[in-house]
Design a protein around this motif. Structure first.
Motif, PDB file in Angstrom:
ATOM      1  N   PRO A  70      -0.815  12.123  -1.910  1.00 41.05           N
ATOM      2  CA  PRO A  70      -0.095  11.049  -1.812  1.00 41.05           C
ATOM      3  C   PRO A  70      -0.843   9.874  -2.612  1.00 41.05           C
ATOM      4  CG  PRO A  70      -0.655  11.462   0.099  1.00 41.05           C
ATOM      5  CD  PRO A  70      -1.128  12.681  -0.756  1.00 41.05           C
ATOM      6  N   ASP A  71      -1.921   9.869  -2.750  1.00 41.19           N
ATOM      7  CA  ASP A  71      -2.860   8.552  -3.006  1.00 41.19           C
ATOM      8  C   ASP A  71      -3.273   9.070  -4.681  1.00 41.19           C
ATOM      9  OD1 ASP A  71      -2.963   7.433  -0.559  1.00 41.19           O
ATOM     10  OD2 ASP A  71      -4.203   9.072   0.014  1.00 41.19           O
ATOM     11  N   PHE A  72      -2.690   9.826  -5.335  1.00 39.03           N
ATOM     12  CA  PHE A  72      -3.307  10.088  -6.816  1.00 39.03           C
ATOM     13  C   PHE A  72      -3.260   8.800  -7.768  1.00 39.03           C
ATOM     14  CE2 PHE A  72       0.490   9.562  -9.363  1.00 39.03           C
ATOM     15  CZ  PHE A  72       1.552   9.403  -8.572  1.00 39.03           C
ATOM     16  N   ALA A  73      -2.395   7.698  -7.191  1.00 44.01           N
ATOM     17  CA  ALA A  73      -2.344   6.743  -8.310  1.00 44.01           C
ATOM     18  C   ALA A  73      -3.578   5.767  -8.482  1.00 44.01           C
ATOM     19  CB  ALA A  73      -0.930   5.772  -8.067  1.00 44.01           C
ATOM     20  N   ALA A 103       2.174   7.036  -2.409  1.00 47.64           N
ATOM     21  CA  ALA A 103       3.595   7.547  -2.768  1.00 47.64           C
ATOM     22  C   ALA A 103       3.972   8.662  -1.626  1.00 47.64           C
ATOM     23  CB  ALA A 103       3.544   7.966  -4.192  1.00 47.64           C
ATOM     24  N   VAL A 104       5.011   8.131  -0.896  1.00 48.51           N
ATOM     25  CA  VAL A 104       5.620   8.989   0.104  1.00 48.51           C
ATOM     26  C   VAL A 104       6.990   9.083  -0.066  1.00 48.51           C
ATOM     27  CG1 VAL A 104       5.749   9.419   2.497  1.00 48.51           C
ATOM     28  CG2 VAL A 104       3.647   7.964   1.779  1.00 48.51           C
ATOM     29  N   VAL A 105       7.339  10.486  -0.036  1.00 49.99           N
ATOM     30  CA  VAL A 105       8.727  10.852  -0.211  1.00 49.99           C
ATOM     31  C   VAL A 105       9.497  10.472   1.010  1.00 49.99           C
ATOM     32  CG1 VAL A 105      10.649  12.557  -0.846  1.00 49.99           C
ATOM     33  CG2 VAL A 105       8.391  12.549  -1.964  1.00 49.99           C
ATOM     34  N   THR A 106      10.511   9.433   1.019  1.00 49.68           N
ATOM     35  CA  THR A 106      11.108   8.945   2.219  1.00 49.68           C
ATOM     36  C   THR A 106      12.884   9.423   2.252  1.00 49.68           C
ATOM     37  OG1 THR A 106      11.399   6.873   1.146  1.00 49.68           O
ATOM     38  CG2 THR A 106       9.531   7.113   2.850  1.00 49.68           C
ATOM     39  N   GLY A 107      13.022  10.079   1.228  1.00 54.35           N
ATOM     40  CA  GLY A 107      14.464  10.720   1.018  1.00 54.35           C
ATOM     41  C   GLY A 107      14.729  11.650  -0.176  1.00 54.35           C
ATOM     42  N   VAL A 108      15.802  12.505   0.030  1.00 51.69           N
ATOM     43  CA  VAL A 108      16.007  13.572  -0.870  1.00 51.69           C
ATOM     44  C   VAL A 108      17.555  13.594  -1.010  1.00 51.69           C
ATOM     45  CG1 VAL A 108      13.856  14.654  -0.923  1.00 51.69           C
ATOM     46  CG2 VAL A 108      15.618  15.535   0.626  1.00 51.69           C
ATOM     47  N   SER A 109      18.034  14.046  -2.056  1.00 52.46           N
ATOM     48  CA  SER A 109      19.394  14.321  -2.246  1.00 52.46           C
ATOM     49  C   SER A 109      19.604  15.391  -3.281  1.00 52.46           C
ATOM     50  CB  SER A 109      20.081  12.901  -2.692  1.00 52.46           C
ATOM     51  OG  SER A 109      21.630  13.256  -3.216  1.00 52.46           O
ATOM     52  N   ALA A 110      20.490  16.345  -3.196  1.00 54.94           N
ATOM     53  CA  ALA A 110      20.847  17.274  -4.098  1.00 54.94           C
ATOM     54  C   ALA A 110      22.236  17.779  -3.703  1.00 54.94           C
ATOM     55  CB  ALA A 110      20.000  18.420  -3.951  1.00 54.94           C
ATOM     56  N   ARG A 111      22.654  18.861  -4.729  1.00 54.27           N
ATOM     57  CA  ARG A 111      24.124  19.137  -4.327  1.00 54.27           C
ATOM     58  C   ARG A 111      24.344  19.906  -3.064  1.00 54.27           C
ATOM     59  NH1 ARG A 111      26.489  21.476  -9.906  1.00 54.27           N
ATOM     60  NH2 ARG A 111      24.133  21.203 -10.359  1.00 54.27           N
ATOM     61  N   SER A 112      23.354  20.839  -2.768  1.00 59.35           N
ATOM     62  CA  SER A 112      23.510  21.640  -1.496  1.00 59.35           C
ATOM     63  C   SER A 112      22.395  21.389  -0.654  1.00 59.35           C
ATOM     64  CB  SER A 112      23.785  22.944  -1.853  1.00 59.35           C
ATOM     65  OG  SER A 112      23.201  23.852  -0.807  1.00 59.35           O
ATOM     66  N   THR A 132       0.751  -1.247  -0.042  1.00 59.76           N
ATOM     67  CA  THR A 132      -0.028   0.206  -0.257  1.00 59.76           C
ATOM     68  C   THR A 132       0.804   1.144  -0.161  1.00 59.76           C
ATOM     69  OG1 THR A 132      -0.209  -0.331   2.334  1.00 59.76           O
ATOM     70  CG2 THR A 132      -2.087  -1.018   1.070  1.00 59.76           C
ATOM     71  N   GLU A 133       2.057   1.416   0.562  1.00 60.75           N
ATOM     72  CA  GLU A 133       2.952   2.215   0.675  1.00 60.75           C
ATOM     73  C   GLU A 133       4.077   2.207  -0.263  1.00 60.75           C
ATOM     74  OE1 GLU A 133       3.130   4.937   3.858  1.00 60.75           O
ATOM     75  OE2 GLU A 133       5.196   4.702   4.053  1.00 60.75           O
ATOM     76  N   TRP A 134       4.418   3.145  -1.158  1.00 62.79           N
ATOM     77  CA  TRP A 134       5.651   3.193  -1.937  1.00 62.79           C
ATOM     78  C   TRP A 134       6.533   4.197  -1.375  1.00 62.79           C
ATOM     79  CZ3 TRP A 134       6.731  -0.267  -6.176  1.00 62.79           C
ATOM     80  CH2 TRP A 134       5.589  -1.214  -6.587  1.00 62.79           C
ATOM     81  N   ARG A 135       7.460   3.891  -0.969  1.00 66.46           N
ATOM     82  CA  ARG A 135       8.557   5.060  -0.526  1.00 66.46           C
ATOM     83  C   ARG A 135       9.275   5.456  -1.660  1.00 66.46           C
ATOM     84  NH1 ARG A 135      11.249   1.422   3.994  1.00 66.46           N
ATOM     85  NH2 ARG A 135      11.104   0.005   2.005  1.00 66.46           N
ATOM     86  N   VAL A 136       9.487   6.869  -2.013  1.00 62.77           N
ATOM     87  CA  VAL A 136      10.012   7.410  -2.858  1.00 62.77           C
ATOM     88  C   VAL A 136      11.202   8.217  -2.540  1.00 62.77           C
ATOM     89  CG1 VAL A 136       9.574   8.878  -5.169  1.00 62.77           C
ATOM     90  CG2 VAL A 136       7.743   7.367  -4.071  1.00 62.77           C
TER      91      VAL A 136
END
Lengths: 429, 429
Positions: free
Chosen positions: A28-31, A37-46, A4-8
């Motif tokens: 988050p329930d758009f699909a 869909a729940v964002v569980t991590g991010v990355s970027a240069r700064s 039921t939960e997709w961690r993105v």
């Protein structure tokens, strides 16, 4: 196995990343398939760079590869960009870890699509890239899924919104390329280094991907013939208008029995053609199949909202667990298309050059072209203020490019001709 | 569970069925997911009817329900047509037997889509209908899959090729509706009983399906407001042209907070609008979402090749085993949209009527409209040979339809006005 939960995990937090974070926070329930869909991590240069969206509550990763392989996410979204470097490393790491990957990275797919497809298929996970071409306009899904009951002969269109904006502004405002470009840079429509866009390379990445999907082969960016818009003169835009055309940067891929010709170049398009009417930053594409005939699709090719929506649609597709190859055929049987020598293709042409203002010049040019085997369709001599000579424009009937090039060499060598003819191709209608 | 051969039963052997049989005979391995599609049974009303393709080697079923439930096929393709009767019985039987169904039947999906979706989802099998709308042009896949990262506000377009052909011919040839229709029937472009097409019912079926996909609700064909092209006068086409418009049969669905308005009616479209430029038998559609903006798609809406290609693409989709709801949401939570009373919507309008050729008439009409709250945008009085009076045409600014209707009643009652004004709506740009 139902989840039921997709961690993105989202790597790259520019405008598209921000649009995606906002969308998934709101919906988050758009699909349709029912996952969350729940964002569980991010990355970027700064991490600390000011952004118009909040990332303070999201787990941060300095290294996108660490995010890609983190056990805390199920889908990896790559929005870093660039054909190599961290984007490629992170996508490979995610696929190797058996994770579905969604990317907006046209350079990566155009240059390394076949090897990444092989890796994704070996691991049994999807690698989706709707947002890589035409932003929110679903050209990838159309070719990958909707056209499989047909044999596509050609795709051709406007795939770079920055170039289309610049050419449209030159046309409507009577301004030079350099003028419009610097304004576009000021407004944020063009990058500080505009080479990828105005040099035609971005459009070439995109058409290489579409060609692969259309013809069931591997992307072959190296074989693309590329000419940008940086040499398009305002004079050519104006003369083309007098002849009933607009100049557009057209990316095209044509399949024949001999192989595939993929090219990007400024092109004269008849004013009543749908591609001529796609103004501003719009993208537009014709797909021609032997059974379906011609399909035309047009929409926004960039921007945070449309591109993030395309990424979200790919995330929804991951949730359906559809099992299909990344391109039209399994990576194991995917071969790069055989490029056709462009000299062997035929085209109608627009030629513009300066001549001395003296009797007999037109006759000399006409005879030279006739002798070379080039048939003239129209001739235009406009009274233009130009101390250096008189500009002449002519259009030809369809002719082999090798013949055309030889004829141009001959014209350039005529004593009354003052410069090398400027060649622009004319689109088929 | 991997299956290399998918056995396909095909019910209905008209031009689309023939196109599909030919395609699958030529290219059984067309599907990217790697399955092989083989026709293992056919059904139609008459086995012996002459056909331009050979069915002598295919197992024959007199009863499509028997074909649908035969253990010798894995996918059931329904090309019979009609909202009820054998088509519905066979589709229900196939779904009940746990078989994926592919259909081109817009009437069936528009009128019974929700209950069939519930059955398909209860059985865990797909029910696909790309070919039901716009033939080979993938409007269904676009709305069902590519737009899920957006909230669609409206869809509007040309969904009936027969009507578009008739209106285009009336326009270009200056011929009456009756003339062009009888020619179209002779050429096979229109049915012997053309009511479904020219009455707007076919377009209404299609827009009802698109509205359901766009807005995440059940199809609600009963709520569609329908006006066909059989009352479109050549005079209106000519006067519209003078005003800068073409008349097209536009099917539209608009969502607001109050509900959904689905309608089909002849509409004035500005000549430079892409929908005005879709001539002949083309279909064309605008999709507008709040994030993506406007996407335009155009292509052939009918014909054996395009429609069979759409059916084949659905068969390929079945092979991916994608698990998604039939519409945008699971059938269990799918409710019919709430229709909006069209009287509450606003529109720009074209009004044409006959007046006595005497002073003061235009003033009387203008005052009546102003008093009713209708603001005139343009006025056109053309010298037309007409002993019965002088035709007057005017266009209005946007106005509530209820206000417009009341104003028309008042105009009709003026002594100098000789007939009830003809109302045509003008499309938003």
């Amino acid at each position: 196995m139902s989840k039921t939960e997709w961690r993105v995990g989202v790597a790259g937090l520019g405008t598209v990343g921000g649009g995606l974070l906002n969308f998934l926070a709101e919906a988050p329930d758009f699909a349709p398939a029912g996952g969350r869909a729940v964002v569980t991590g991010v990355s970027a240069r700064s991490r600390s760079r000011p952004r118009p969206f909040d990332i303070s509550n999201l787990p941060w990763f300095d290294d996108p590869v660490a995010l890609a392989t983190s056990p805390d996410n199920d889908i990896f979204v790559e929005l870093i960009g660039g054909s190599d470097g961290p984007a490629k490393a992170a996508v490979e790491a995610a696929l190797n870890a058996g994770k579905p990957v969604v990317t907006a990275n046209k350079a990566l797919i155009a240059e390394h699509g076949a090897e990444l497809a092989a890796l994704a298929e070996a691991k049994g996970v999807p690698l989706l890239f709707e947002a890589a071409v035409m932003g929110g306009t679903p050209a990838v899904k159309m070719l990958r899924e909707a056209m499989v009951g047909d044999d596509v002969k050609s795709v051709a269109g406007i795939l770079n919104g920055t170039c289309n904006y610049i050419l449209s502004e030159m046309d409507s405002g009577g301004r030079s390329f350099a003028d419009v470009l610097s304004e576009a840079q000021r407004l944020g429509y063009a990058e500080a280094d505009p080479t990828m866009d105005v040099g035609g390379f971005d459009a070439a990445h995109k058409i290489s991907i579409l060609a692969a999907l259309a013809f069931g082969c591997a992307p072959n960016y190296a074989a693309a013939e590329i000419e940008g818009i940086d040499q398009v003169a305002l004079l050519d835009i104006q003369l083309a208008k007098d002849l009933g055309y607009k100049i557009k940067l057209i990316a095209s891929a044509d399949r024949s029995e001999e192989g595939v010709l993929v090219r990007v170049h400024p092109t004269l398009v008849a004013q009543n053609h749908p591609l001529a009417q796609a103004g501003g930053a719009l993208n537009a594409l014709f797909i021609e199949g032997i059974r379906i005939g011609r399909i035309f699709i047009q929409g926004p090719g960039a921007g945070s909202g449309p591109t993030a929506a395309a990424v979200a649609a790919d995330i929804a597709d991951v949730m359906t667990r559809a099992a299909r190859p990344v391109f039209q055929r399994p990576a194991a049987v995917l071969t790069p298309f055989v490029p056709i020598d462009p000299a062997r293709s035929t085209t109608r042409a627009y030629l513009r050059f300066l001549v001395k203002d003296e009797p007999g010049v037109i006759a000399a040019v006409s005879e030279t072209l006739a002798g070379a085997g080039v048939s003239i369709e129209s001739f235009l001599q406009k009274p233009v203020e130009n101390a250096d000579g008189v500009p002449i424009v002519l259009t030809t009937h369809a002719v082999a490019e090798a013949v055309l090039t030889a004829a141009i060499d001959q014209i350039a060598s005529l004593p009354a001709v003052l410069d090398r003819p400027r060649l622009l191709r004319i689109a088929r209608t």
